[in-house]
Write a protein that holds these residues in place. Structure first.
Motif, mmCIF file in Angstrom:
data_model
loop_
_atom_site.group_PDB
_atom_site.id
_atom_site.type_symbol
_atom_site.label_atom_id
_atom_site.label_comp_id
_atom_site.label_asym_id
_atom_site.label_seq_id
_atom_site.Cartn_x
_atom_site.Cartn_y
_atom_site.Cartn_z
ATOM 1 N N TRP A 137 37.166 42.684 49.621
ATOM 2 C CA TRP A 137 37.446 42.267 48.247
ATOM 3 C C TRP A 137 38.180 40.936 48.190
ATOM 4 O O TRP A 137 38.115 40.227 47.181
ATOM 5 C CB TRP A 137 38.258 43.347 47.528
ATOM 6 C CG TRP A 137 37.397 44.438 46.967
ATOM 7 C CD1 TRP A 137 36.084 44.361 46.644
ATOM 8 C CD2 TRP A 137 37.816 45.769 46.640
ATOM 9 N NE1 TRP A 137 35.637 45.563 46.149
ATOM 10 C CE2 TRP A 137 36.676 46.443 46.126
ATOM 11 C CE3 TRP A 137 39.008 46.467 46.730
ATOM 12 C CZ2 TRP A 137 36.719 47.766 45.707
ATOM 13 C CZ3 TRP A 137 39.063 47.781 46.306
ATOM 14 C CH2 TRP A 137 37.923 48.435 45.805
ATOM 15 N N ALA A 138 38.904 40.598 49.248
ATOM 16 C CA ALA A 138 39.624 39.324 49.258
ATOM 17 C C ALA A 138 38.671 38.137 49.176
ATOM 18 O O ALA A 138 39.063 37.034 48.765
ATOM 19 C CB ALA A 138 40.485 39.221 50.517
ATOM 20 N N ARG A 139 37.405 38.335 49.544
ATOM 21 C CA ARG A 139 36.412 37.262 49.524
ATOM 22 C C ARG A 139 35.541 37.299 48.266
ATOM 23 O O ARG A 139 34.658 36.457 48.107
ATOM 24 C CB ARG A 139 35.510 37.349 50.758
ATOM 25 C CG ARG A 139 36.237 37.259 52.084
ATOM 26 C CD ARG A 139 35.267 37.157 53.239
ATOM 27 N NE ARG A 139 34.404 38.329 53.328
ATOM 28 C CZ ARG A 139 34.678 39.412 54.063
ATOM 29 N NH1 ARG A 139 35.807 39.443 54.764
ATOM 30 N NH2 ARG A 139 33.844 40.421 54.101
ATOM 31 N N GLU A 140 35.763 38.275 47.395
ATOM 32 C CA GLU A 140 34.919 38.431 46.223
ATOM 33 C C GLU A 140 35.666 38.067 44.941
ATOM 34 O O GLU A 140 36.902 38.116 44.888
ATOM 35 C CB GLU A 140 34.421 39.885 46.105
ATOM 36 C CG GLU A 140 33.413 40.281 47.168
ATOM 37 C CD GLU A 140 32.821 41.651 46.892
ATOM 38 O OE1 GLU A 140 31.649 41.868 47.232
ATOM 39 O OE2 GLU A 140 33.545 42.511 46.330
ATOM 40 N N ALA B 295 34.557 40.124 39.241
ATOM 41 C CA ALA B 295 33.309 40.749 38.812
ATOM 42 C C ALA B 295 32.566 41.368 40.000
ATOM 43 O O ALA B 295 31.999 42.458 39.898
ATOM 44 C CB ALA B 295 32.424 39.722 38.110
ATOM 45 N N GLN B 296 32.559 40.676 41.121
ATOM 46 C CA GLN B 296 31.908 41.218 42.313
ATOM 47 C C GLN B 296 32.662 42.437 42.842
ATOM 48 O O GLN B 296 32.054 43.396 43.323
ATOM 49 C CB GLN B 296 31.829 40.139 43.396
ATOM 50 C CG GLN B 296 30.849 39.032 43.087
ATOM 51 C CD GLN B 296 30.883 37.935 44.144
ATOM 52 O OE1 GLN B 296 31.961 37.504 44.583
ATOM 53 N NE2 GLN B 296 29.715 37.483 44.555
ATOM 54 N N GLN B 297 33.980 42.395 42.759
ATOM 55 C CA GLN B 297 34.769 43.556 43.187
ATOM 56 C C GLN B 297 34.428 44.783 42.353
ATOM 57 O O GLN B 297 34.275 45.886 42.888
ATOM 58 C CB GLN B 297 36.263 43.233 43.056
ATOM 59 C CG GLN B 297 36.757 42.169 44.013
ATOM 60 C CD GLN B 297 38.131 41.657 43.645
ATOM 61 O OE1 GLN B 297 38.769 42.164 42.717
ATOM 62 N NE2 GLN B 297 38.595 40.642 44.348
ATOM 63 N N ASN B 298 34.273 44.595 41.061
ATOM 64 C CA ASN B 298 33.907 45.717 40.202
ATOM 65 C C ASN B 298 32.519 46.245 40.523
ATOM 66 O O ASN B 298 32.274 47.452 40.495
ATOM 67 C CB ASN B 298 33.978 45.294 38.733
ATOM 68 C CG ASN B 298 35.398 45.042 38.270
ATOM 69 O OD1 ASN B 298 36.349 45.542 38.861
ATOM 70 N ND2 ASN B 298 35.550 44.252 37.222
ATOM 71 N N SER C 222 36.983 41.013 33.866
ATOM 72 C CA SER C 222 35.861 40.447 34.620
ATOM 73 C C SER C 222 34.660 40.139 33.744
ATOM 74 O O SER C 222 33.735 39.453 34.166
ATOM 75 C CB SER C 222 35.426 41.414 35.719
ATOM 76 O OG SER C 222 34.840 42.569 35.144
ATOM 77 N N GLY C 223 34.639 40.676 32.521
ATOM 78 C CA GLY C 223 33.531 40.415 31.632
ATOM 79 C C GLY C 223 32.351 41.327 31.826
ATOM 80 O O GLY C 223 31.305 41.146 31.199
#
Length: 508
Positions: free
Chosen positions: A67-70, A73-76, A212-213
């Motif tokens: 998740w540190a690289r995302e 929105a990508q984490q979700n 995150s939208g």
């Protein structure tokens, strides 16, 4: 370390662990060390144990760096995709549990009598129903950890323990002495607890989706998840430490009804200082050790002074607290056992066993202090495979002892101690002799250990750790607990005046 830690997170962690012990106290008051206590312990602990062994711990190892690289929105999107996988997988496991409760009940509580078989089968079924919610809670807890939402992370366990304590108190007051009807009643409360935890975690994570939208736009595409090898090592690294006491507890059940509960209570005497002192020190030392390792790599500092100070400070602090906690248990285990578990339907003879087994387990705090710091260093160096090997050897020791037919809690506690010692030797051996010479301040560690041995010998000679009578006056109880505090303070003082190591560790 402690002085710079977030006060809120520390207080919440303390409250969570203390409330967990209160839950065991309520359980002891309601069922004592009866066979029904064995059943209830298995029911309320099995869902979270399975979730922790199979996914929860591994999620932190894998997802936090991922998740540190995302982006948020990508984490979700990653969290949503994993939630589907975990729900399907946990539902499959739960279906297998529901289909074979008799087999699993006999496997988990081999000392259960035929009269308890029906209740044990029901307990397995209720645990299976609660498993998907426990697994999903592990994923959401990992997200809260990533967001550093310590209020949401630690208070979730407060919700579970609070509901279960209320249920156990209700049963201890109004339930039948035989325990008839306890499993369905507590099973309903267990489901309420795990689903309330989910509601709380969902409420804490909902703003993340709104920011995150994702609520108003198309879903983001997440990065590919790490490969199966990373997941395998993460599952083993997180699951094996939780399996050790669980396996020993299961072997102890072979001694007969109530043995599982007695061993469980005795382990709680060891687990509280282990989590609140030793493992907490290792967790707080992680950033300092990682920073020191980065400085060393960036400046090519052959002396590694920063790394030596960080690892040595963590080791001195963890070792001193381990010796202090062990001294308190060895001096006053009967008083502590009576204070925590001497309520309601608990028998005096069982309290004596809890105190005796807890005193043996106290010696295991020392190798676990060494192990906790070694594993922190291995994680910093990216060599977690050796951590898995270390715990695998420890698990092998407990398995050998149990398979050979040793079912006595005293023997199994010593087996756990031996396993942790073997694991500590393997972990430090993986770091190398040169690292041990640089990082381990033997002279500083010697003082609290010598004082601990002296206090243990004095306690044995004066019979301070002897079993308390069935009914002890409040003044005697207070005196015994005061002796525990004094013993712990003497150990800490010996480390404080033996050299600057402890003082530097507290200031760092």
């Amino acid at each position: 370390m402690f002085l710079k830690a977030g006060l809120l997170s520390l207080l919440l962690l303390l409250a969570s662990r203390v409330l967990g012990v209160v839950r065991e106290t309520a359980l002891a008051a309601a069922f004592g060390n009866s066979g029904m206590a064995d059943v209830v312990i298995v029911m309320v602990t099995l869902p979270d144990w399975l979730a922790g062994v199979l996914v929860s711990g591994a999620l932190a190892y894998v997802l936090l760096p991922h998740w540190a690289r995302e982006s948020p929105a990508q984490q979700n999107a990653t969290q949503k995709r994993l939630a589907k996988y975990l729900l399907w997988g946990s539902t499959l496991v739960a279906s297998v549990m529901v289909a074979s409760p008799g087999f699993l009940g006999a496997l988990l509580v081999p000392g259960g009598s035929p009269s308890l078989q029906g209740s044990l089968n029901q307990a397995v079924v209720w645990s299976a129903i609660a498993l998907p919610a426990a697994v999903l809670a592990g994923l959401w807890a990992t997200r809260l950890q990533h967001e550093r939402d310590f209020l949401g992370l630690y208070s979730a366990n407060l919700v579970v323990n609070g509901v279960l304590i209320a249920a156990l108190y209700f049963w201890s007051v109004r339930g039948s002495v035989t325990g008839y009807g306890a499993v369905p009643t507590l099973g309903i409360f267990l489901l309420v607890a795990v689903f309330l935890r989910l509601l709380w975690q969902g409420w804490r994570t909902r703003p993340l989706y709104q920011r995150s939208g994702l609520a108003v736009s198309s879903p983001a595409v997440s990065d590919p998840l790490p490969g199966w090898r990373i997941w395998m090592w993460a599952i083993l690294g997180a699951g094996l430490p939780q399996t050790l006491p669980f396996l020993a507890r299961t072997f102890a059940s072979g001694a007969g009804e109530g043995a599982l509960a007695t061993f469980n209570y005795a382990w709680k005497l060891v687990e509280l200082p282990l989590v609140l002192a030793i493992q907490l020190v290792a967790s707080l030392a992680f950033p300092a050790i990682a920073h020191a390792h980065g400085r060393r790599a960036g400046t090519n500092n052959s002396q590694g002074a920063a790394m030596t100070a960080a690892v040595g400070g963590a080791l001195v602090l963890a070792w001193t607290l381990a010796c202090a906690a062990a001294a308190a248990l060895l001096v006053g285990a009967p008083a502590i056992a009576s204070l925590l578990f001497g309520w309601g339907r608990m028998q005096a003879s069982a309290l004596g066993q809890i105190a005796a087994w807890g005193s043996v387990g106290a010696w295991g705090l020392l190798p676990q202090a060494l192990l906790a710091v070694a594993l922190t260093v291995l994680a910093t160096l990216g060599r977690m495979r050796f951590a898995v090997f270390a715990y695998a050897f420890a698990l092998a020791v407990v398995l050998v002892v149990g398979v050979m037919g040793n079912r006595n809690g005293h023997q199994l506690m010593w087996a756990l101690n031996a396993g942790f010692l073997v694991a500590a030797c393997v972990a430090w051996g993986a770091l190398g002799i040169s690292a041990i010479r640089r990082w381990v301040p033997l002279k500083t560690l010697l003082a609290p250990f010598v004082v601990l041995v002296a206090l243990a010998s004095m306690s044995r000679w004066l019979d301070l750790g002897g079993a308390l009578p069935a009914e002890v006056s409040m003044s005697k109880q207070i005196q015994a607990l005061f002796a525990c505090v004094v013993a712990a303070l003497i150990v800490i003082a010996s480390a404080w005046f033996a050299g600057p190591g402890l003082r530097q560790a507290l200031r760092s």
